[in-house]
Design a protein around this motif. Structure first.
Motif, PDB file in Angstrom:
ATOM      1  N   CYS A   9       0.669  -1.133  -0.090  1.00  0.00           N
ATOM      2  CA  CYS A   9      -0.111  -0.042  -0.076  1.00  0.00           C
ATOM      3  C   CYS A   9       0.872   1.232   0.171  1.00  0.00           C
ATOM      4  CB  CYS A   9      -0.937  -0.235   1.169  1.00  0.00           C
ATOM      5  SG  CYS A   9      -2.300  -1.345   1.268  1.00  0.00           S
ATOM      6  N   SER A  10       2.147   0.941  -0.224  1.00  0.00           N
ATOM      7  CA  SER A  10       2.793   2.500  -0.132  1.00  0.00           C
ATOM      8  C   SER A  10       2.726   3.419  -1.337  1.00  0.00           C
ATOM      9  CB  SER A  10       4.486   2.085  -0.341  1.00  0.00           C
ATOM     10  OG  SER A  10       4.903   1.271  -1.177  1.00  0.00           O
ATOM     11  N   SER A  11       2.092   2.761  -2.212  1.00  0.00           N
ATOM     12  CA  SER A  11       1.941   3.432  -3.647  1.00  0.00           C
ATOM     13  C   SER A  11       1.060   2.615  -4.576  1.00  0.00           C
ATOM     14  CB  SER A  11       3.196   4.109  -4.336  1.00  0.00           C
ATOM     15  OG  SER A  11       3.653   2.922  -4.835  1.00  0.00           O
ATOM     16  N   GLY A  12       0.748   3.622  -5.876  1.00  0.00           N
ATOM     17  CA  GLY A  12       0.055   2.682  -6.942  1.00  0.00           C
ATOM     18  C   GLY A  12      -1.301   2.108  -6.456  1.00  0.00           C
ATOM     19  N   ILE A  13      -1.427   0.844  -7.164  1.00  0.00           N
ATOM     20  CA  ILE A  13      -2.743   0.173  -6.934  1.00  0.00           C
ATOM     21  C   ILE A  13      -2.885  -0.068  -5.541  1.00  0.00           C
ATOM     22  CG2 ILE A  13      -3.902  -1.961  -7.453  1.00  0.00           C
ATOM     23  CD1 ILE A  13      -2.393  -1.825 -10.210  1.00  0.00           C
ATOM     24  N   GLY A  14      -2.070  -0.482  -4.774  1.00  0.00           N
ATOM     25  CA  GLY A  14      -2.194  -0.906  -3.388  1.00  0.00           C
ATOM     26  C   GLY A  14      -2.812   0.327  -2.546  1.00  0.00           C
ATOM     27  N   LEU A  15      -2.259   1.372  -2.833  1.00  0.00           N
ATOM     28  CA  LEU A  15      -2.806   2.624  -2.025  1.00  0.00           C
ATOM     29  C   LEU A  15      -4.208   3.006  -2.562  1.00  0.00           C
ATOM     30  CD1 LEU A  15      -2.106   5.070  -0.020  1.00  0.00           C
ATOM     31  CD2 LEU A  15      -0.923   6.031  -1.947  1.00  0.00           C
ATOM     32  N   CYS A  16      -4.351   3.134  -3.683  1.00  0.00           N
ATOM     33  CA  CYS A  16      -5.318   3.433  -4.547  1.00  0.00           C
ATOM     34  C   CYS A  16      -6.696   2.371  -3.914  1.00  0.00           C
ATOM     35  CB  CYS A  16      -5.352   3.230  -5.953  1.00  0.00           C
ATOM     36  SG  CYS A  16      -7.153   3.931  -6.632  1.00  0.00           S
ATOM     37  N   LEU A  17      -6.383   1.220  -3.740  1.00  0.00           N
ATOM     38  CA  LEU A  17      -7.484   0.377  -3.141  1.00  0.00           C
ATOM     39  C   LEU A  17      -7.652   0.325  -1.620  1.00  0.00           C
ATOM     40  CD1 LEU A  17      -6.225  -3.237  -4.795  1.00  0.00           C
ATOM     41  CD2 LEU A  17      -8.578  -2.047  -4.859  1.00  0.00           C
ATOM     42  N   ALA A  18      -6.609   0.710  -1.010  1.00  0.00           N
ATOM     43  CA  ALA A  18      -6.739   0.902   0.483  1.00  0.00           C
ATOM     44  C   ALA A  18      -7.574   2.340   0.704  1.00  0.00           C
ATOM     45  CB  ALA A  18      -5.420   1.103   0.993  1.00  0.00           C
ATOM     46  N   ARG A  33       6.088  -2.127   3.394  1.00  0.00           N
ATOM     47  CA  ARG A  33       7.473  -2.906   3.977  1.00  0.00           C
ATOM     48  C   ARG A  33       8.355  -1.737   4.945  1.00  0.00           C
ATOM     49  NH1 ARG A  33      10.050  -5.403  -1.405  1.00  0.00           N
ATOM     50  NH2 ARG A  33       9.109  -3.603  -2.198  1.00  0.00           N
ATOM     51  N   GLY A  34       8.199  -0.475   4.542  1.00  0.00           N
ATOM     52  CA  GLY A  34       9.057   0.691   5.155  1.00  0.00           C
ATOM     53  C   GLY A  34       8.185   1.324   6.204  1.00  0.00           C
ATOM     54  N   ASP A  35       8.971   1.765   7.299  1.00  0.00           N
ATOM     55  CA  ASP A  35       8.376   2.226   8.474  1.00  0.00           C
ATOM     56  C   ASP A  35       7.891   3.621   7.831  1.00  0.00           C
ATOM     57  OD1 ASP A  35       8.682   0.399  10.135  1.00  0.00           O
ATOM     58  OD2 ASP A  35      10.787   1.279  10.731  1.00  0.00           O
ATOM     59  N   ILE A  36       8.712   4.331   7.072  1.00  0.00           N
ATOM     60  CA  ILE A  36       8.168   5.683   6.571  1.00  0.00           C
ATOM     61  C   ILE A  36       6.916   5.612   5.973  1.00  0.00           C
ATOM     62  CG2 ILE A  36       8.496   7.530   5.050  1.00  0.00           C
ATOM     63  CD1 ILE A  36      11.489   7.216   5.872  1.00  0.00           C
ATOM     64  N   ASP A  37       6.661   4.556   4.837  1.00  0.00           N
ATOM     65  CA  ASP A  37       5.406   4.330   4.250  1.00  0.00           C
ATOM     66  C   ASP A  37       4.225   4.018   5.105  1.00  0.00           C
ATOM     67  OD1 ASP A  37       6.470   4.701   1.711  1.00  0.00           O
ATOM     68  OD2 ASP A  37       7.250   2.797   1.806  1.00  0.00           O
ATOM     69  N   LEU A  44      -3.004   8.940   6.672  1.00  0.00           N
ATOM     70  CA  LEU A  44      -4.367   9.219   5.710  1.00  0.00           C
ATOM     71  C   LEU A  44      -5.474   8.317   6.551  1.00  0.00           C
ATOM     72  CD1 LEU A  44      -2.405   7.837   2.450  1.00  0.00           C
ATOM     73  CD2 LEU A  44      -3.461  10.213   3.039  1.00  0.00           C
ATOM     74  N   GLY A  45      -5.150   8.068   7.581  1.00  0.00           N
ATOM     75  CA  GLY A  45      -6.554   7.360   8.502  1.00  0.00           C
ATOM     76  C   GLY A  45      -6.588   6.177   8.268  1.00  0.00           C
ATOM     77  N   LEU A  46      -5.611   5.439   7.704  1.00  0.00           N
ATOM     78  CA  LEU A  46      -5.721   3.919   7.652  1.00  0.00           C
ATOM     79  C   LEU A  46      -5.181   3.089   8.698  1.00  0.00           C
ATOM     80  CD1 LEU A  46      -4.621   3.955   3.883  1.00  0.00           C
ATOM     81  CD2 LEU A  46      -6.994   3.423   4.608  1.00  0.00           C
ATOM     82  N   ASP A  47      -5.570   1.971   9.080  1.00  0.00           N
ATOM     83  CA  ASP A  47      -4.834   1.107  10.134  1.00  0.00           C
ATOM     84  C   ASP A  47      -3.531   0.345   9.276  1.00  0.00           C
ATOM     85  OD1 ASP A  47      -6.383   1.220  12.248  1.00  0.00           O
ATOM     86  OD2 ASP A  47      -8.155  -0.053  11.196  1.00  0.00           O
ATOM     87  N   ALA A  48      -2.682   0.901   9.663  1.00  0.00           N
ATOM     88  CA  ALA A  48      -1.274   0.588   8.923  1.00  0.00           C
ATOM     89  C   ALA A  48      -0.283  -0.272   9.618  1.00  0.00           C
ATOM     90  CB  ALA A  48      -0.758   1.690   8.132  1.00  0.00           C
TER      91      ALA A  48
END
Length: 86
Positions: A9-18, A33-37, A44-48
């Motif tokens: 979900c850091s970018s692209g399709i995963g982020l858009c779907l989330a 994978r990354g802590d910054i992501d 963004l208000g997501l449970d990450a």
């Protein structure tokens, strides 16, 4: 409420779907994978959660967090692979 765990979900399709599924009322567990992501997703208000699918320890840790906060079953698991290994 239906729940979904999405990897990548850091970018692209995963982020858009989330973002889209959260807007539709799903309980979304967004992973990266990354802590910054992960922090970006939380902002963004997501449970990450941090999740590296190549690490069984990381998988176990992420799933423990999910089940700790949400005792019902996951309705959907979506895996997004960002790079294709050669």
């Amino acid at each position: 409420m239906k729940s979904v765990l999405i990897t990548g979900c850091s970018s692209g399709i995963g982020l858009c779907l989330a973002k889209g599924l959260k807007q539709k009322g799903y309980q979304v567990f967004a992973t990266a994978r990354g802590d910054i992501d992960v922090e970006k997703l939380k902002n963004l208000g997501l449970d990450a959660y941090q999740l590296d699918l190549s690490s069984s320890v990381s998988i176990q840790r992420a799933m423990s967090h999910v089940y700790e906060h949400y005792s019902n079953f996951l309705a959907v698991v979506i895996t997004i692979k960002s790079k294709i290994s050669e």
